[in-house]
Design a protein around this motif. Sequence first.
Motif, PDB file in Angstrom:
ATOM      1  N   GLY A  70     -27.791 -75.779 -59.260  1.00  0.00           N
ATOM      2  CA  GLY A  70     -27.136 -74.971 -58.232  1.00  0.00           C
ATOM      3  C   GLY A  70     -25.900 -74.281 -58.755  1.00  0.00           C
ATOM      4  N   GLY A  71     -25.159 -74.974 -59.609  1.00  0.00           N
ATOM      5  CA  GLY A  71     -23.982 -74.358 -60.201  1.00  0.00           C
ATOM      6  C   GLY A  71     -24.336 -73.262 -61.177  1.00  0.00           C
ATOM      7  N   ASN A  72     -25.274 -73.534 -62.073  1.00  0.00           N
ATOM      8  CA  ASN A  72     -25.657 -72.546 -63.085  1.00  0.00           C
ATOM      9  C   ASN A  72     -26.127 -71.233 -62.475  1.00  0.00           C
ATOM     10  N   LEU A  73     -26.761 -71.313 -61.303  1.00  0.00           N
ATOM     11  CA  LEU A  73     -27.254 -70.100 -60.649  1.00  0.00           C
ATOM     12  C   LEU A  73     -26.125 -69.155 -60.269  1.00  0.00           C
ATOM     13  N   GLY A  74     -24.902 -69.679 -60.187  1.00  0.00           N
ATOM     14  CA  GLY A  74     -23.773 -68.827 -59.848  1.00  0.00           C
ATOM     15  C   GLY A  74     -23.576 -67.688 -60.830  1.00  0.00           C
ATOM     16  N   ALA A  75     -23.883 -67.935 -62.105  1.00  0.00           N
ATOM     17  CA  ALA A  75     -23.744 -66.878 -63.111  1.00  0.00           C
ATOM     18  C   ALA A  75     -24.690 -65.721 -62.806  1.00  0.00           C
ATOM     19  N   ALA A  76     -25.931 -66.042 -62.459  1.00  0.00           N
ATOM     20  CA  ALA A  76     -26.904 -64.995 -62.144  1.00  0.00           C
ATOM     21  C   ALA A  76     -26.526 -64.241 -60.874  1.00  0.00           C
ATOM     22  N   VAL A  77     -26.079 -64.987 -59.865  1.00  0.00           N
ATOM     23  CA  VAL A  77     -25.720 -64.352 -58.592  1.00  0.00           C
ATOM     24  C   VAL A  77     -24.535 -63.412 -58.766  1.00  0.00           C
ATOM     25  N   ALA A  78     -23.555 -63.811 -59.561  1.00  0.00           N
ATOM     26  CA  ALA A  78     -22.397 -62.947 -59.806  1.00  0.00           C
ATOM     27  C   ALA A  78     -22.831 -61.639 -60.463  1.00  0.00           C
ATOM     28  N   GLN A  79     -23.677 -61.734 -61.490  1.00  0.00           N
ATOM     29  CA  GLN A  79     -24.102 -60.534 -62.214  1.00  0.00           C
ATOM     30  C   GLN A  79     -25.027 -59.652 -61.385  1.00  0.00           C
TER      31      GLN A  79
END
Length: 470
Positions: free
Chosen positions: A186-195
């Motif tokens: 769930g945390g790692n997905l934050g990178a994709a969502v930001a970009q």
Amino acid sequence: MTETLDAGIPAAHSTARAALTRRSGRWIDGWNPEDAGQWEHEGRAIARRNLGWSVFAEFLGFVVWQLWSIVVVLLPGAGFHLTTTESFWLISLPSLVGATLRIPYSFMVPLVGGRNWTIISAGLLLIPAVGLALAVSSPSTPFWVLLTVAGLAGFGGGNFASSMSNITFFFPHAQKGWALGLNAAGGNLGAAVAQFTVPIAVALSASTVWAGLGLGVAGWIWVPLIVVAMIGAWKGMDNLSGARNDFTASLSALREPHLWLLALLYIGTFGSFIGFSGVFPKLIADQFPAFATIPIGTIAVSLAFLGALVGSLSRPYGGRLADRFGGAKVAAASFAAMGVVALSVVLTMPLKSFWLFLGCFLVLFAASGVGNGATYRMIPTVFLATSGASAPDDPRAKDAQRRSAAALGLVSAIGAYGGFVIPQVLSASAAATGGYASAFLGFVAAYAVLLIVTLTVYARPRGRLAGHRI
């Protein structure tokens, strides 16, 4: 840096359950997830509620941590003129700060409480989010100000360590893997969502209620969500009085040579994931400017988010494959694949094919994600094997469990430094040669070394590891 909860806890009984005592400030006394009665009666619901808000807060941490990876690509359109070296510093400094903060963050949960620290650590995200919004509002902002604000984004990188430390206390040993895996993914997905989100928000800002915010919208849009995370943690999370970090186990883990080898492998896997996630938008913009952002109607999309997305989603499969085939074999396969893909990037860049370039990187991200899961799975296996324990109830097995829990936090901190190293290597390559080919050849050599280490030390275990499947 964390300690499993079954140490020193009496065996659970199906006919009785330990009562929980609640105190002001949402403190809980008597928490024991290994107590089957307590877990079934109310423990599971409490743990899942805390996990939900933890995932959300950590997700926003990764969002803020990786904001500059996409903002750097948009800065020229907002009137900023930066050198390649300056751009790479803005991308890499958040990883350097975040990796360093993971060490003290790991110890904060026992000191102030998991709920309390989640509120504080989420609140700290407001500083880099608002700072970014203000810093990019004018092209006259000095570079040192941009660099300082980018460094503050490292608060988001530190969140991973405290979030993982907190959640490990809530779940029984048999369910820790699932809970921690969900928390990490769930945390790692934050990178994709930001970009994915930032280019869309910036494009929409010109014709919506956000008009006038310009590139600053990249920071402002996360402020309401951060406030929601703080309120959610305040009202929905709990502090466990029994949560204690084992400093002795941490010191013991640091003296284990295998910790440093495993940390090196994790730099190659997670470091590659977070490092390439950070630079992928800029690599696309440099090599294929027409694809930096793709207009779709009134919005614009950067396909760079696909890399972080694939890397995040593939991580759980690395752990699952490691359970079946052994972590060393899966990690070795990942390093081999990453080396082949890095070489393929060098060989195919002269073809000037964006889709081939994108395809190569998506394979690289998938391999790094699988390697993340496999390497993380190796840590408890290695510590158990080196303990010499002959049975699960052997006291040496209990000690190995404590030391491996501490090692997980230490390795995660060291591995995150790869997010600083990779952009800096690419920057040095661009400065020295005008391109990135030499950097990728260096990555090929690094993956080859990591492959050899994995095969010789762990895939064919000898010495204290002999007879164990790592």
